[in-house]
Write a protein that holds these residues in place. Structure first.
Motif, PDB file in Angstrom:
ATOM      1  N   ASN A 110       5.883   0.960   8.815  1.00 18.52           N
ATOM      2  CA  ASN A 110       6.652   0.136   7.877  1.00 18.52           C
ATOM      3  C   ASN A 110       6.620  -1.330   8.296  1.00 18.52           C
ATOM      4  O   ASN A 110       6.486  -2.225   7.452  1.00 18.52           O
ATOM      5  CB  ASN A 110       8.095   0.649   7.787  1.00 18.52           C
ATOM      6  N   GLY A 111       6.745  -1.585   9.600  1.00 14.32           N
ATOM      7  CA  GLY A 111       6.617  -2.952  10.087  1.00 14.32           C
ATOM      8  C   GLY A 111       5.198  -3.484   9.898  1.00 14.32           C
ATOM      9  O   GLY A 111       5.002  -4.646   9.524  1.00 14.32           O
ATOM     10  N   ARG A 118       2.032  -3.727 -12.603  1.00 14.87           N
ATOM     11  CA  ARG A 118       3.124  -4.008 -11.654  1.00 14.87           C
ATOM     12  C   ARG A 118       4.013  -2.778 -11.476  1.00 14.87           C
ATOM     13  O   ARG A 118       4.408  -2.433 -10.360  1.00 14.87           O
ATOM     14  CB  ARG A 118       3.956  -5.184 -12.145  1.00 14.87           C
ATOM     15  N   ALA A 119       4.299  -2.106 -12.580  1.00 11.05           N
ATOM     16  CA  ALA A 119       5.125  -0.894 -12.490  1.00 11.05           C
ATOM     17  C   ALA A 119       4.382   0.211 -11.730  1.00 11.05           C
ATOM     18  O   ALA A 119       4.986   0.986 -10.987  1.00 11.05           O
ATOM     19  CB  ALA A 119       5.520  -0.423 -13.887  1.00 11.05           C
ATOM     20  N   GLN A 120       3.059   0.265 -11.900  1.00 10.85           N
ATOM     21  CA  GLN A 120       2.282   1.269 -11.157  1.00 10.85           C
ATOM     22  C   GLN A 120       2.273   0.975  -9.654  1.00 10.85           C
ATOM     23  O   GLN A 120       2.302   1.898  -8.832  1.00 10.85           O
ATOM     24  CB  GLN A 120       0.850   1.327 -11.708  1.00 10.85           C
ATOM     25  N   VAL A 121       2.241  -0.304  -9.307  1.00  5.45           N
ATOM     26  CA  VAL A 121       2.357  -0.657  -7.882  1.00  5.45           C
ATOM     27  C   VAL A 121       3.682  -0.117  -7.335  1.00  5.45           C
ATOM     28  O   VAL A 121       3.732   0.514  -6.276  1.00  5.45           O
ATOM     29  CB  VAL A 121       2.260  -2.185  -7.684  1.00  5.45           C
ATOM     30  N   LEU A 122       4.755  -0.338  -8.084  1.00  7.69           N
ATOM     31  CA  LEU A 122       6.060   0.184  -7.647  1.00  7.69           C
ATOM     32  C   LEU A 122       6.059   1.708  -7.609  1.00  7.69           C
ATOM     33  O   LEU A 122       6.616   2.316  -6.694  1.00  7.69           O
ATOM     34  CB  LEU A 122       7.171  -0.322  -8.568  1.00  7.69           C
ATOM     35  N   GLN A 123       5.447   2.330  -8.623  1.00  4.60           N
ATOM     36  CA  GLN A 123       5.375   3.799  -8.628  1.00  4.60           C
ATOM     37  C   GLN A 123       4.786   4.323  -7.322  1.00  4.60           C
ATOM     38  O   GLN A 123       5.343   5.218  -6.684  1.00  4.60           O
ATOM     39  CB  GLN A 123       4.522   4.274  -9.805  1.00  4.60           C
ATOM     40  N   TRP A 124       3.679   3.732  -6.877  1.00  2.00           N
ATOM     41  CA  TRP A 124       3.034   4.224  -5.653  1.00  2.00           C
ATOM     42  C   TRP A 124       3.839   3.841  -4.415  1.00  2.00           C
ATOM     43  O   TRP A 124       3.861   4.573  -3.427  1.00  2.00           O
ATOM     44  CB  TRP A 124       1.589   3.727  -5.574  1.00  2.00           C
ATOM     45  N   MET A 125       4.552   2.727  -4.448  1.00  2.00           N
ATOM     46  CA  MET A 125       5.372   2.368  -3.290  1.00  2.00           C
ATOM     47  C   MET A 125       6.594   3.295  -3.196  1.00  2.00           C
ATOM     48  O   MET A 125       7.001   3.680  -2.096  1.00  2.00           O
ATOM     49  CB  MET A 125       5.761   0.893  -3.341  1.00  2.00           C
ATOM     50  N   ARG A 145      -8.297  -2.865  -7.893  1.00  5.31           N
ATOM     51  CA  ARG A 145      -8.442  -3.825  -6.792  1.00  5.31           C
ATOM     52  C   ARG A 145      -7.323  -3.646  -5.772  1.00  5.31           C
ATOM     53  O   ARG A 145      -6.264  -3.085  -6.068  1.00  5.31           O
ATOM     54  CB  ARG A 145      -8.480  -5.250  -7.326  1.00  5.31           C
ATOM     55  N   TYR A 146      -7.598  -4.179  -4.581  1.00  3.36           N
ATOM     56  CA  TYR A 146      -6.694  -4.091  -3.428  1.00  3.36           C
ATOM     57  C   TYR A 146      -5.349  -4.770  -3.748  1.00  3.36           C
ATOM     58  O   TYR A 146      -5.321  -5.896  -4.243  1.00  3.36           O
ATOM     59  CB  TYR A 146      -7.374  -4.808  -2.263  1.00  3.36           C
ATOM     60  N   SER A 147      -4.252  -4.062  -3.452  1.00  8.73           N
ATOM     61  CA  SER A 147      -2.912  -4.605  -3.709  1.00  8.73           C
ATOM     62  C   SER A 147      -1.934  -4.106  -2.649  1.00  8.73           C
ATOM     63  O   SER A 147      -2.304  -3.303  -1.772  1.00  8.73           O
ATOM     64  CB  SER A 147      -2.423  -4.179  -5.101  1.00  8.73           C
ATOM     65  N   ILE A 148      -0.689  -4.530  -2.766  1.00 12.87           N
ATOM     66  CA  ILE A 148       0.333  -4.066  -1.819  1.00 12.87           C
ATOM     67  C   ILE A 148       0.596  -2.566  -1.949  1.00 12.87           C
ATOM     68  O   ILE A 148       1.141  -1.962  -1.026  1.00 12.87           O
ATOM     69  CB  ILE A 148       1.651  -4.866  -1.946  1.00 12.87           C
ATOM     70  N   ALA A 149       0.198  -1.940  -3.049  1.00 10.60           N
ATOM     71  CA  ALA A 149       0.301  -0.474  -3.130  1.00 10.60           C
ATOM     72  C   ALA A 149      -0.635   0.165  -2.104  1.00 10.60           C
ATOM     73  O   ALA A 149      -0.285   1.171  -1.459  1.00 10.60           O
ATOM     74  CB  ALA A 149      -0.045   0.014  -4.538  1.00 10.60           C
ATOM     75  N   ASP A 150      -1.826  -0.417  -1.938  1.00  5.53           N
ATOM     76  CA  ASP A 150      -2.756   0.108  -0.932  1.00  5.53           C
ATOM     77  C   ASP A 150      -2.217  -0.112   0.476  1.00  5.53           C
ATOM     78  O   ASP A 150      -2.307   0.772   1.332  1.00  5.53           O
ATOM     79  CB  ASP A 150      -4.125  -0.574  -1.089  1.00  5.53           C
ATOM     80  N   ILE A 151      -1.653  -1.296   0.724  1.00  5.34           N
ATOM     81  CA  ILE A 151      -1.084  -1.554   2.053  1.00  5.34           C
ATOM     82  C   ILE A 151       0.020  -0.543   2.356  1.00  5.34           C
ATOM     83  O   ILE A 151       0.086   0.036   3.437  1.00  5.34           O
ATOM     84  CB  ILE A 151      -0.539  -2.997   2.156  1.00  5.34           C
ATOM     85  N   ALA A 152       0.895  -0.297   1.367  1.00  6.09           N
ATOM     86  CA  ALA A 152       2.017   0.632   1.576  1.00  6.09           C
ATOM     87  C   ALA A 152       1.509   2.017   1.986  1.00  6.09           C
ATOM     88  O   ALA A 152       2.054   2.637   2.905  1.00  6.09           O
ATOM     89  CB  ALA A 152       2.859   0.739   0.303  1.00  6.09           C
ATOM     90  N   LEU A 153       0.463   2.489   1.304  1.00  8.84           N
ATOM     91  CA  LEU A 153      -0.011   3.844   1.592  1.00  8.84           C
ATOM     92  C   LEU A 153      -0.968   3.907   2.782  1.00  8.84           C
ATOM     93  O   LEU A 153      -1.079   4.942   3.447  1.00  8.84           O
ATOM     94  CB  LEU A 153      -0.646   4.450   0.338  1.00  8.84           C
ATOM     95  N   TYR A 154      -1.634   2.806   3.064  1.00  9.63           N
ATOM     96  CA  TYR A 154      -2.538   2.765   4.218  1.00  9.63           C
ATOM     97  C   TYR A 154      -1.764   2.891   5.529  1.00  9.63           C
ATOM     98  O   TYR A 154      -2.222   3.532   6.477  1.00  9.63           O
ATOM     99  CB  TYR A 154      -3.318   1.443   4.194  1.00  9.63           C
TER     100      TYR A 154
END
Lengths: 200, 200
Positions: A12-13, A88-95, A153-162
């Motif tokens: 998480n950090g 944007r909502a899909q990014v939140l969905q995956w987060m 494309r690469y987004s914060i959803a990928d970072i969250a799950l990576y």
């Protein structure tokens, strides 16, 4: 300068550390050893009453908690957060998927493994491994036809799950049955400015 | 028309039902009995591979999952989602708090109580009650000096936390020690267009 209350082992950090680095935002990192209660001191609880890292402190002293909320705050207006409403909502969905259906199983088992706490809770570990694999197979299915989680494309959803997926082996998870997840991990790791979880 | 896959008992479904009603957005509600596996059919898994309600289906057939991501999508541009950057991040902070530190304890114990599943898992129920109270006391502390969670006014952060807090007694939680939470529950219930969780 932004101040990040962090713990190096924490995925998480790591999400926030990685994002700040990729956005080129300077920050001061304060390491708190959560295994020794350093996120439960009166001083830190005044910053985050929920007693968790990461917590971001802004220049004006205000604080923001929850790794994915911090990511959203930092990435707004950048290429790492889409502008289109449904994306944007899909990014939140995956987060939210990450925090509800993934982290409690994959990250928690890794934490127990790191801290010698697997023994004596075998049934619970087995149940969390089962649910962790369910999350990994949802990801595998989604990534079977996509390079990244949202919008191609690469987004914060990928970072969250990576963050916890790329170290899931430390909790005994095996990605042999998830070739699309493994390819995606390589794509994320090859993004400009990527840093490993071990880098402060 | 929007189509909401829902389960009447679910606080997560209720968040979206309540928000749609308060925003005056018409929708068709499809009830799925999750206790009978109706969210795990091939037909539904094609809409949400994670097999959970609520799931929102748009007019074009695309779908969105995760109650708080759906809330964000629907409330964007309305008075129920602040426009200011830090307040928006704080709304997300409390929604992630809800899904990570509140729902897994308060909602899950209520679900077990509703379905006769408390017996035989006493130690786990006790642990989840302990963690649920931790979440309630974080809320109590925050609400001690505030009318609503973010920005001094009613938002989707309040809806997210109201959904399971206002029925926490059904899982054996007692709000006697949380007077600020009880006052806030009354403020939320008195908002224009409020509907009870039992209303389809």
């Amino acid at each position: 300068m932004l101040r990040l209350y962090d713990f190096l082992e924490s995925g998480n950090g790591y999400k926030v550390r990685l994002l700040l680095t990729q956005l080129g935002i300077p920050f001061e990192r304060i390491e708190l050893d959560i295994t020794r209660g350093e996120s439960r001191t009166p001083d830190f609880l005044a910053r985050n009453p929920n007693g968790r890292i990461p917590t971001l402190e802004l220049e004006d002293g205000s604080t923001l908690a929850e790794s994915n909320a911090i990511q959203w705050y930092l990435a707004e207006g950048s290429e790492l957060l889409p502008a289109e409403r449904m994306e944007r909502a899909q990014v939140l969905q995956w987060m939210f998927f990450e925090q509800y259906s993934h982290e409690p199983y994959i990250a928690v088992v890794r934490f127990w493994a790191h801290n010698g706490q697997l023994e004596g809770r075998e049934a619970e570990v087995e149940e969390r491994r089962r649910r962790g694999y369910e999350a990994l197979f949802v990801m595998e299915q989604h990534l079977g036809t996509r390079d990244f989680f949202v919008g191609g494309r690469y987004s914060i959803a990928d970072i969250a799950l990576y963050a916890y997926t790329h170290v899931c082996d430390e909790g005994g998870f095996d990605l042999a049955g998830c070739p699309s997840v493994r390819s995606w991990l390589e794509r994320v790791a090859s993004q400009p400015g990527h840093i490993p979880i071990t880098q402060a």
